[in-house]
Each structure stands twice: as C-alpha cells, then as structure tokens.
Design a protein around this motif. Structure first.
Motif, PDB file in Angstrom:
ATOM      1  N   SER A 167       0.797  -1.224   0.000  1.00 14.52           N
ATOM      2  CA  SER A 167       0.000   0.000   0.000  1.00 14.52           C
ATOM      3  C   SER A 167       0.825   1.267   0.000  1.00 14.52           C
ATOM      4  CB  SER A 167      -0.938   0.008   1.224  1.00 14.52           C
ATOM      5  OG  SER A 167      -1.814  -1.085   1.202  1.00 14.52           O
ATOM      6  N   VAL A 208      -1.846  -6.168   1.337  1.00 14.64           N
ATOM      7  CA  VAL A 208      -2.471  -5.094   2.095  1.00 14.64           C
ATOM      8  C   VAL A 208      -1.680  -4.904   3.391  1.00 14.64           C
ATOM      9  CG1 VAL A 208      -4.736  -5.499   1.076  1.00 14.64           C
ATOM     10  CG2 VAL A 208      -4.122  -6.680   3.198  1.00 14.64           C
ATOM     11  N   ASP A 237      -5.924   1.484   4.455  1.00 13.97           N
ATOM     12  CA  ASP A 237      -7.166   1.123   3.780  1.00 13.97           C
ATOM     13  C   ASP A 237      -6.822   0.170   2.640  1.00 13.97           C
ATOM     14  OD1 ASP A 237      -9.510   1.005   2.267  1.00 13.97           O
ATOM     15  OD2 ASP A 237     -10.051   3.075   2.733  1.00 13.97           O
ATOM     16  N   SER A 238      -7.428  -0.986   2.626  1.00 11.27           N
ATOM     17  CA  SER A 238      -7.077  -2.015   1.643  1.00 11.27           C
ATOM     18  C   SER A 238      -7.836  -1.882   0.332  1.00 11.27           C
ATOM     19  CB  SER A 238      -7.348  -3.397   2.230  1.00 11.27           C
ATOM     20  OG  SER A 238      -8.741  -3.575   2.490  1.00 11.27           O
ATOM     21  N   ARG A 239      -8.765  -0.939   0.228  1.00 12.36           N
ATOM     22  CA  ARG A 239      -9.645  -0.921  -0.949  1.00 12.36           C
ATOM     23  C   ARG A 239      -8.900  -0.680  -2.254  1.00 12.36           C
ATOM     24  NH1 ARG A 239     -14.130   3.189   1.190  1.00 12.36           N
ATOM     25  NH2 ARG A 239     -12.202   4.105   2.017  1.00 12.36           N
ATOM     26  N   LEU A 277      -5.727  -1.425  -3.022  1.00 17.87           N
ATOM     27  CA  LEU A 277      -4.999  -2.641  -3.400  1.00 17.87           C
ATOM     28  C   LEU A 277      -5.952  -3.733  -3.868  1.00 17.87           C
ATOM     29  CD1 LEU A 277      -1.913  -3.257  -3.332  1.00 17.87           C
ATOM     30  CD2 LEU A 277      -2.596  -1.163  -2.175  1.00 17.87           C
ATOM     31  N   GLU A 278      -7.116  -3.824  -3.260  1.00 15.39           N
ATOM     32  CA  GLU A 278      -8.092  -4.823  -3.694  1.00 15.39           C
ATOM     33  C   GLU A 278      -8.586  -4.517  -5.111  1.00 15.39           C
ATOM     34  OE1 GLU A 278     -10.919  -4.514  -0.589  1.00 15.39           O
ATOM     35  OE2 GLU A 278      -9.804  -5.794   0.807  1.00 15.39           O
ATOM     36  N   ARG A 279      -8.747  -3.230  -5.420  1.00 15.83           N
ATOM     37  CA  ARG A 279      -9.173  -2.857  -6.786  1.00 15.83           C
ATOM     38  C   ARG A 279      -8.070  -3.175  -7.792  1.00 15.83           C
ATOM     39  NH1 ARG A 279      -8.888   1.730  -9.996  1.00 15.83           N
ATOM     40  NH2 ARG A 279      -8.055   3.072  -8.363  1.00 15.83           N
ATOM     41  N   ALA A 331      -5.821  -5.477  -7.486  1.00 17.06           N
ATOM     42  CA  ALA A 331      -5.807  -6.939  -7.629  1.00 17.06           C
ATOM     43  C   ALA A 331      -6.904  -7.400  -8.569  1.00 17.06           C
ATOM     44  CB  ALA A 331      -5.956  -7.596  -6.259  1.00 17.06           C
ATOM     45  N   ASP A 332      -8.099  -6.818  -8.435  1.00 18.12           N
ATOM     46  CA  ASP A 332      -9.211  -7.193  -9.311  1.00 18.12           C
ATOM     47  C   ASP A 332      -8.904  -6.883 -10.773  1.00 18.12           C
ATOM     48  OD1 ASP A 332     -10.715  -8.120  -7.209  1.00 18.12           O
ATOM     49  OD2 ASP A 332     -11.886  -6.275  -6.968  1.00 18.12           O
ATOM     50  N   ILE A 370      -4.506 -11.454  -3.467  1.00 19.74           N
ATOM     51  CA  ILE A 370      -4.093 -10.766  -2.233  1.00 19.74           C
ATOM     52  C   ILE A 370      -3.175 -11.724  -1.488  1.00 19.74           C
ATOM     53  CG2 ILE A 370      -4.815  -9.753  -0.049  1.00 19.74           C
ATOM     54  CD1 ILE A 370      -5.635  -8.059  -2.412  1.00 19.74           C
ATOM     55  N   THR A 415      -1.457  -9.921   4.618  1.00 17.26           N
ATOM     56  CA  THR A 415      -1.333  -8.633   5.302  1.00 17.26           C
ATOM     57  C   THR A 415       0.083  -8.465   5.823  1.00 17.26           C
ATOM     58  OG1 THR A 415      -3.668  -8.668   5.980  1.00 17.26           O
ATOM     59  CG2 THR A 415      -2.181  -7.211   7.204  1.00 17.26           C
TER      60      THR A 415
END
Length: 352
Positions: free
Chosen positions: A247, A296, A301-303, A305-307, A309-310, A316, A319
C-alpha cells in the motif's frame, strides 16, 4: 548476516550518550518510559525487562502517520523519565506534543547512528521503474518529471503557498523530511535501535546496567538469527518473483537489505494520495511482469490494493505490518514476530 559496518555502529552506540541528560533519582521502582509507537515499545520492554514500565502512544495496529495527540497523551509524556522516539521526522506530531507538556526527562532518538535512505534516492528508484514503461505513453516529455505532475489541480497550485501541504503530499514525503524514516525494516538497523535504547536505560539507571546489557546481548543474538533465517528465505525467491506490491512506501530498507523491489501507489506516508497515473503505471507493471500477488497492510485502507488486484488478476498475498505490531494474539505481536511474518508472507505468496 549483519555487516561489519552495522556492528561497528552498534558498538559506538554502546558508549555513554554524548548529549547531556537529566540526572535521575535512583529508586526501587521501574523507569517510566514512553515510546512513540508499538515497535519501539516492544524493544524497550525486551531490553528493560522488569526494570521499566513502558507506555506506548500509538499502540498495536495504530497508524503513527495519522496519529493525533490527546490530553491524556500529554499527561503520559509529562510523567515519563525517558521518551523513546524513532526520529527521521517520522513522528511529525512529536514536537507539538512535547511542547504541550512539562516533560524534562531524557529524549532518546532510536535511529541515531543509522545511515538513512534519502527521499530523493528512494523517489528516483521509483521513477526509474516508471520510465521503463513510458515508451507506451504519448507524453514522453514528462518522463523526467515526478509521476504526479500531470495532476492539473496540483500543478496550478505549485506557486501558491496556501497549498504547499498538498504539493508535498503529491511528492510522496507528506509529513516526512529528507529521509525515509522506516529504518526498523532492516534488522541491521534494529541492532542500532537496540543499542541506543540500551545506552539510554543504562545511563538513566546505572544500578541495573548489567541486566540491560545482558538483555541486549540475548536480543541481538535473536535478531542475528532471524536475519540469517530471512536471508535464506529471500534467497529462495527466483529473480523474476522479487517484486512486492504493497500500500505505502514503507519497505525500502527491507528491499535493499534482502534484494527485493517494493512498489506502492502511495508514498512514504499513509496520508499520501495515490494519483491516477501512479495507479495506471502500477497496474501496467503488474501485468507486464506477471506479479502474482499484492499485499495489504494492517494500518492502511485495503480498498485500493483490492481494486488493483481485481483489475490485474493478482491475488491478495496477505497482510504486511509496516509500522505497527498486531495485538498480542496476532501474527506480529513483537518486533521479531513482525519481521518474520512479513518475510514468510511475502515468500509464500511470490514463490512459483
């Protein structure tokens, strides 16, 4: 293994502190120590043992980047005999907090004697990575500029003093100075931290100096053993599986020490905002290099990195703990547990 240079620095740290420090009244009670964040608190406990009572301002899973001092924290600092800080402008709120107290104890900078990574060096490395991809961009003339320059809303404020804070955030050094402050991410540096703390405790309480140095010796032996363990783990990663996406830019000491590359959409502070261009470059890099996983962080805020990844198909990987321990029952309850967890999590996710 730890380098000869690191050991020489450590030996120097064991000498009496060169700066004048308050005289401490000897008592049967433990030394009252305040550490600014959980990693330092853990180190002080390991060295001080039963001879210290440690309070930590930013506790487990707490983000020191966005910490806001409270009146209770001011009272805690006022009562301290020793205040242990990271330094390198990591605690941007520290002077304001101390000024609000009547603290007259010893202030110990744990990074004293460490050769820090300069912000410019760190930043230049990230530019080099981005420049490799710039032949795919239409605007080659911007290659030598900061990756954030295309943000018109910030560019138009470059000469406006009112917006200097935001300009600093866009150059990845928000709330930090000229150097990367995350020096604890190198185990060689950790020995310097330990030696600075040991010297301070011994100066504050000479009667128990023998215990402090014995604890120091045992702790350093554990650090050296873990260093060898992590080095073996990292050497097992193939050359094309050594890029770590996380992140914010908190792992450059770890990267240099173990021969990895860390990239992050955010800068040195979790308060830095990732630009659209940074995110696009990162997505392109992940796709081109076939990076298997992104990581993450426990303090962020992990959002985003999640996006990422998507959009890239990366998984993922787990952590990571960049600047705060987990709770005592978590995987990073101590500094050594944190370093081991980060290394094994990275290796397990990136190994083909």
């Amino acid at each position: 293994m730890l380098t000869r240079r690191a050991l020489l620095i450590s030996a120097t740290a064991l000498l009496p502190l060169p700066l004048a420090a308050p005289a401490f009244a000897q008592s049967d009670g433990p030394i009252q120590v305040v550490a600014t964040f959980s990693i330092l608190g853990d180190m002080v406990k390991r060295i001080g043992g039963e001879h210290v009572a440690v309070k930590t301002l930013v506790g487990p899973n707490g983000d020191a980047h966005v910490y806001q001092p409270t009146p209770a924290d001011a009272r805690t600092v006022s009562e301290a005999e020793i205040l242990v800080v990271n330094g390198l402008e990591f605690e941007g709120w520290l002077d304001r907090l101390v000024d609000a107290t009547d603290f007259d104890g010893m202030r110990v900078v744990a990074t004293a004697g460490i050769k820090p990574i300069s912000f410019d060096d760190d930043h230049d490395e990230h530019h080099d990575e981005h420049d490799e991809h710039d032949e795919h961009e239409e605007h080659d003339e911007h290659d030598e500029h900061d990756e954030h320059d295309e943000h018109e809303e910030h560019a138009e404020h470059d000469e406006d003093e009112e917006h200097e804070e935001h300009a600093e955030a866009d150059h990845d050094d928000h709330h930090h100075g000229a150097f990367d402050p995350h020096a604890w991410q190198s185990l060689a540096n950790a020995v310097v931290y330990v030696d600075n703390i040991t010297a301070a405790l011994s100066q504050a309480n000479p009667a128990n100096a023998t215990d402090f140095y014995q604890n120091r010796a045992a702790y350093v032996a554990e650090i050296e053993a873990l260093d060898a363990e992590i080095r073996e783990i990292m050497e097992g990663l193939p050359a094309d599986h050594r890029t770590v996406v996380t992140s914010h830019d908190a792992f450059q000491y770890f990267a240099r020490y173990y021969g990895l590359t860390f990239v992050a959409p955010q800068g040195l502070s979790t308060e830095s905002e990732a630009s659209a261009k940074d995110v696009a470059h990162l997505i392109e890099q992940i796709r081109e290099q076939g990076i298997r996983a992104v990581f993450v962080e426990n303090i962020g805020d992990s959002r985003l990195l999640e996006r990422i990844a998507d959009e890239t198909g990366a998984g993922i990987g787990g952590t990571l703990y960049p600047g705060a321990l987990s709770g005592p029952d978590g995987p990073a309850g101590t500094y050594l547990d944190m370093m081991r967890h980060n290394a094994t999590t990275i290796a397990q996710a990136l190994n083909p």
